[in-house]
Design a protein around this motif. Structure first.
Motif, short mmCIF file in Angstrom:
data_model
loop_
_atom_site.label_atom_id
_atom_site.label_comp_id
_atom_site.label_asym_id
_atom_site.label_seq_id
_atom_site.Cartn_x
_atom_site.Cartn_y
_atom_site.Cartn_z
N LEU A 116 -111.62 -24.47 -79.15
CA LEU A 116 -112.96 -23.91 -79.33
C LEU A 116 -113.20 -22.78 -78.33
N SER A 117 -112.43 -21.71 -78.50
CA SER A 117 -112.59 -20.55 -77.64
C SER A 117 -113.81 -19.75 -78.08
N ALA A 118 -114.31 -18.92 -77.16
CA ALA A 118 -115.45 -18.03 -77.45
C ALA A 118 -116.67 -18.79 -77.96
N HIS A 119 -116.88 -20.01 -77.46
CA HIS A 119 -118.06 -20.80 -77.79
C HIS A 119 -118.96 -20.92 -76.56
N THR A 127 -116.66 -20.20 -73.16
CA THR A 127 -115.21 -20.14 -73.00
C THR A 127 -114.74 -18.73 -73.37
N LEU A 128 -113.64 -18.33 -72.81
CA LEU A 128 -113.14 -16.96 -72.99
C LEU A 128 -112.57 -16.77 -74.39
N THR A 129 -112.60 -15.53 -74.84
CA THR A 129 -111.89 -15.17 -76.06
C THR A 129 -110.40 -15.13 -75.77
N PRO A 130 -109.57 -15.75 -76.62
CA PRO A 130 -108.13 -15.80 -76.30
C PRO A 130 -107.48 -14.42 -76.38
N ILE A 131 -106.40 -14.27 -75.66
CA ILE A 131 -105.58 -13.06 -75.74
C ILE A 131 -104.80 -13.11 -77.04
N LEU A 132 -104.91 -12.06 -77.83
CA LEU A 132 -104.24 -12.04 -79.13
C LEU A 132 -102.73 -12.01 -78.98
N ALA A 133 -102.05 -12.60 -79.95
CA ALA A 133 -100.61 -12.39 -80.05
C ALA A 133 -100.37 -10.91 -80.35
N THR A 176 -98.55 -11.08 -90.19
CA THR A 176 -99.51 -11.57 -89.20
C THR A 176 -98.95 -12.81 -88.54
N GLU A 177 -99.02 -12.87 -87.21
CA GLU A 177 -98.65 -14.09 -86.50
C GLU A 177 -99.90 -14.97 -86.44
N THR A 178 -99.82 -16.18 -87.01
CA THR A 178 -100.98 -17.07 -87.05
C THR A 178 -100.84 -18.15 -85.98
N CYS A 179 -101.99 -18.64 -85.54
CA CYS A 179 -102.05 -19.53 -84.38
C CYS A 179 -102.98 -20.70 -84.68
N VAL A 180 -102.93 -21.73 -83.85
CA VAL A 180 -103.86 -22.84 -83.99
C VAL A 180 -105.30 -22.33 -83.88
N ASP A 181 -105.55 -21.45 -82.94
CA ASP A 181 -106.85 -20.83 -82.77
C ASP A 181 -106.84 -19.51 -83.55
N GLN A 182 -107.69 -19.42 -84.57
CA GLN A 182 -107.69 -18.22 -85.39
C GLN A 182 -108.06 -16.97 -84.62
N LEU A 183 -108.79 -17.13 -83.51
CA LEU A 183 -109.17 -15.96 -82.72
C LEU A 183 -107.99 -15.36 -81.98
N ALA A 184 -106.86 -16.07 -81.96
CA ALA A 184 -105.67 -15.55 -81.28
C ALA A 184 -104.68 -14.91 -82.25
#
Length: 263
Positions: free
Chosen positions: A41-44, A72-78, A196-204
């Motif tokens: 739950l990033s960026a919440h 929480t911080l926004t994740p660093i993108l792949a 696209t590289e996909t992640c558990v957290d869509q924001l990443a």
């Protein structure tokens, strides 16, 4: 013990002692900090409350609520994939020389390789590789949609390559609870490619790599003609009679006839 609870801003606190909130429990009274893992739950925005618990329930302190909220911080993108290479082997599904080889069965294959950079805060799930048709048999196509290549779903992050012979017909949401149908990719077709590289957290998720009109699958070659007759036309020329083979996807240019001395 110190009991700390956090919840997403705007939701309700639960009552009672058997709670399901994110939080932490510190049993050393001299330790006055803890880390709460809130998963993906990033960026919440989060609200926080805490209390001191005791061996006797009625002696618990009241809840202390933090003023405002913390995010929480926004994740660093792949990193976006780079160095995409796409090659198309010549069609190999059946023998074009056989009379029963149907033109509609002209299936192609694409071999993709690429490079993935820094994963950032991405917990890798899969590569989402999509194709979109641009041109078929030298005819421009319009309003084509992106279609996912399922054969690229299972590769590991370090693989950075896959072989494609088919794509899903439609988006996943159209076939919820059912097997998604696929269709083969075809020869002599120009494709856009998107990775696209996909992640558990869509924001990443990585920013997609999009390569427009990147590759044409090899066309189905014409079958060999037959020489039906060769005869002398004069003292210095030969007359050669040909029977064409199937044109298939050959954009005809010329007949090229070569000769040599028998020795």
């Amino acid at each position: 013990a110190w009991e700390v609870q956090v919840k997403v801003n705007g939701t309700d606190w639960q009552e009672g002692d058997d709670l399901t909130f994110f939080g932490c429990y510190v049993t050393d009274r001299n330790v006055t900090n803890c880390t709460v893992n809130v998963g993906i739950l990033s960026a919440h925005a989060w609200e926080v409350r805490m209390r001191e618990t005791c061996s006797i329930r009625r002696l618990f302190s009241p809840w202390l609520y933090m003023d405002g909220w913390v995010s929480t911080l926004t994740p660093i993108l792949a990193a976006t994939a780079t160095d995409l290479v796409a090659t198309s082997p010549f069609p190999s599904y059946g023998d074009p020389e056989e009379p029963y080889y149907p033109l509609e069965q002209q299936f192609a294959k694409l071999v993709l390789t690429w490079y993935s950079g820094d994963p950032g805060d991405c917990f890798f799930v899969r590569y989402l590789v999509e194709l979109r048709r641009v041109e078929r048999n030298w005819n421009q196509l319009y309003n084509e949609i992106w279609k996912e290549a399922p054969q690229c779903n299972t590769v590991l992050r370090g693989a950075m390559s896959c072989n494609i012979t088919e794509v899903f017909v439609g988006p996943e949401e159209d076939y919820f609870g059912r097997e998604r149908p696929t269709q083969r990719i075809t020869t002599n077709t120009v494709y856009d490619i998107r990775i696209t590289e996909t992640c558990v957290d869509q924001l990443a998720y990585s920013i997609p790599l999009v390569a427009y009109s990147w590759v044409r699958t090899n066309p189905l070659p014409a079958t060999a003609p037959r020489i039906t007759l060769v005869e002398a036309a004069s003292s210095r020329s030969l007359a050669v009679y040909l029977k064409p083979g199937r044109r298939n996807e050959c954009d005809f240019k010329e007949w090229r006839v070569e000769w040599r001395y028998p020795a």
